[in-house]
Scaffold this motif. Sequence first.
Motif, short mmCIF file in Angstrom:
data_model
loop_
_atom_site.label_atom_id
_atom_site.label_comp_id
_atom_site.label_asym_id
_atom_site.label_seq_id
_atom_site.Cartn_x
_atom_site.Cartn_y
_atom_site.Cartn_z
N THR A 1 0.53 -1.28 -0.03
CA THR A 1 -0.44 -0.26 0.04
C THR A 1 0.79 0.69 0.00
N CYS A 2 1.74 1.17 1.09
CA CYS A 2 3.14 2.16 0.49
C CYS A 2 3.48 2.55 -0.81
N GLU A 3 3.46 1.57 -0.91
CA GLU A 3 4.69 1.18 -2.45
C GLU A 3 3.53 2.12 -3.20
N ALA A 4 2.54 1.56 -3.29
CA ALA A 4 1.38 2.21 -4.44
C ALA A 4 0.89 4.01 -4.00
N ALA A 5 1.17 4.59 -2.88
CA ALA A 5 1.43 5.82 -2.91
C ALA A 5 2.64 6.36 -3.28
N ARG A 6 3.28 5.61 -2.84
CA ARG A 6 5.18 6.18 -3.24
C ARG A 6 5.06 6.41 -4.51
N ARG A 7 4.40 5.15 -5.70
CA ARG A 7 4.67 5.36 -6.93
C ARG A 7 3.30 6.74 -7.34
N ALA A 8 2.30 6.98 -7.14
CA ALA A 8 1.31 7.45 -7.10
C ALA A 8 1.84 8.76 -7.38
N LEU A 9 2.74 9.42 -6.29
CA LEU A 9 3.60 10.32 -5.94
C LEU A 9 4.29 11.28 -7.14
N LEU A 10 4.77 9.25 -6.76
CA LEU A 10 5.97 10.09 -7.80
C LEU A 10 5.75 10.26 -8.84
N SER A 11 4.42 9.48 -9.27
CA SER A 11 4.24 9.92 -11.53
C SER A 11 3.48 11.08 -10.97
N GLN A 12 3.58 12.06 -10.44
CA GLN A 12 2.85 13.43 -10.70
C GLN A 12 3.88 14.12 -10.31
N GLY A 13 4.98 13.88 -9.99
CA GLY A 13 6.19 15.04 -9.91
C GLY A 13 6.29 15.42 -8.39
N LYS B 1 -3.43 -8.18 5.18
CA LYS B 1 -3.52 -8.55 3.71
C LYS B 1 -4.23 -7.69 3.76
N LEU B 2 -4.91 -6.45 4.44
CA LEU B 2 -5.39 -5.47 4.19
C LEU B 2 -4.70 -4.51 5.16
N ALA B 3 -4.91 -3.10 4.16
CA ALA B 3 -4.09 -2.25 4.14
C ALA B 3 -5.00 -0.23 4.50
N MET B 4 -4.71 0.29 5.83
CA MET B 4 -5.33 1.48 5.73
C MET B 4 -4.17 2.58 5.19
N ALA B 5 -4.62 2.93 4.46
CA ALA B 5 -4.02 4.56 4.09
C ALA B 5 -4.39 5.88 4.38
N TYR B 6 -3.93 6.46 5.26
CA TYR B 6 -4.40 7.59 5.75
C TYR B 6 -3.58 8.93 5.99
N VAL B 7 -3.82 10.00 5.12
CA VAL B 7 -3.42 10.68 3.89
C VAL B 7 -3.70 12.23 4.27
N SER B 8 -2.92 12.98 4.10
CA SER B 8 -3.13 14.28 4.60
C SER B 8 -2.08 15.25 3.92
N ALA B 9 -2.39 16.62 3.43
CA ALA B 9 -1.92 17.01 2.18
C ALA B 9 -2.00 19.07 2.69
N VAL B 10 -1.05 19.57 3.43
CA VAL B 10 -1.06 20.91 3.54
C VAL B 10 -0.37 21.61 2.19
N GLN B 11 -1.30 22.57 2.09
CA GLN B 11 -0.64 23.12 0.53
C GLN B 11 -0.17 25.17 1.96
N ASP B 12 0.80 25.17 1.69
CA ASP B 12 1.32 26.29 1.99
C ASP B 12 2.04 27.65 0.83
N PHE C 1 -6.40 8.13 -4.51
CA PHE C 1 -6.73 6.55 -4.39
C PHE C 1 -6.74 5.80 -5.32
N VAL C 2 -7.45 6.74 -5.97
CA VAL C 2 -8.46 5.77 -7.86
C VAL C 2 -6.55 5.59 -7.84
N LEU C 3 -5.35 6.52 -8.58
CA LEU C 3 -3.85 6.19 -8.80
C LEU C 3 -3.56 5.19 -7.76
N MET C 4 -3.93 5.35 -6.86
CA MET C 4 -2.62 4.23 -5.76
C MET C 4 -3.70 2.83 -6.11
#
Length: 189
Positions: free
Chosen positions: A61-73, A114-125, A175-178
């Motif tokens: 799950t964390c690897e999918a998140a990492r790849r999603a973020l890297l793919s978006q720059g 076999k299941l994981a929860m991804a908790y995500v937050s983004a801060v805009q400065d 989350f869709v990209l993940m």
Amino acid sequence: MSWLSSFCRSSSVRQVLAGMLLLGVLAACTSSPDRPPVYQREGFAADETFSRLFDAGVEETCEAARRALLSQGYRMTAEVHDFLSASKSFQPEGEVHVQIVFNVVCAPVGTEGKLAMAYVSAVQDRYALKKNPNSASVGVAALGSLSIPLSATEDSLVKVASETIPAGLFYDRFFVLMQHNLPALEDKR
């Protein structure tokens, strides 16, 4: 008592009192209506979550998140087994700079792993360009110190706002990209 009445009749005292009254009226007019503090608007509603359940382990799950973020720059700033942080910079206007910092925490759900929860937050400065003019001082014994303004300026970015991006479409797209990245990870097994 006569000194008090003559003192109150003086025009300077009346001007001071009138000025104080005017300041009080202006303060009452410019104050904002009673707004609830920010923390009281925090709903903790179940339908507005910053999390999503994935049919994969914590590492996947964390690897999918990492790849999603890297793919978006996004640039990775921290990576641990179950946590990652990434940032991306924008310049929407000439003298405005915006940075988004994305944080993801992956936690196991259940005992089988076999299941994981991804908790995500983004801060805009948000940053604005501040120009500081340079000047030089020259000391002359007979004249003293003389300050000469120079045409050069020193620019710096100053943070003017910071806000957690609210739950909604922004996170749904992430989350869709993940989820899109998870099948590729499962094929590697």
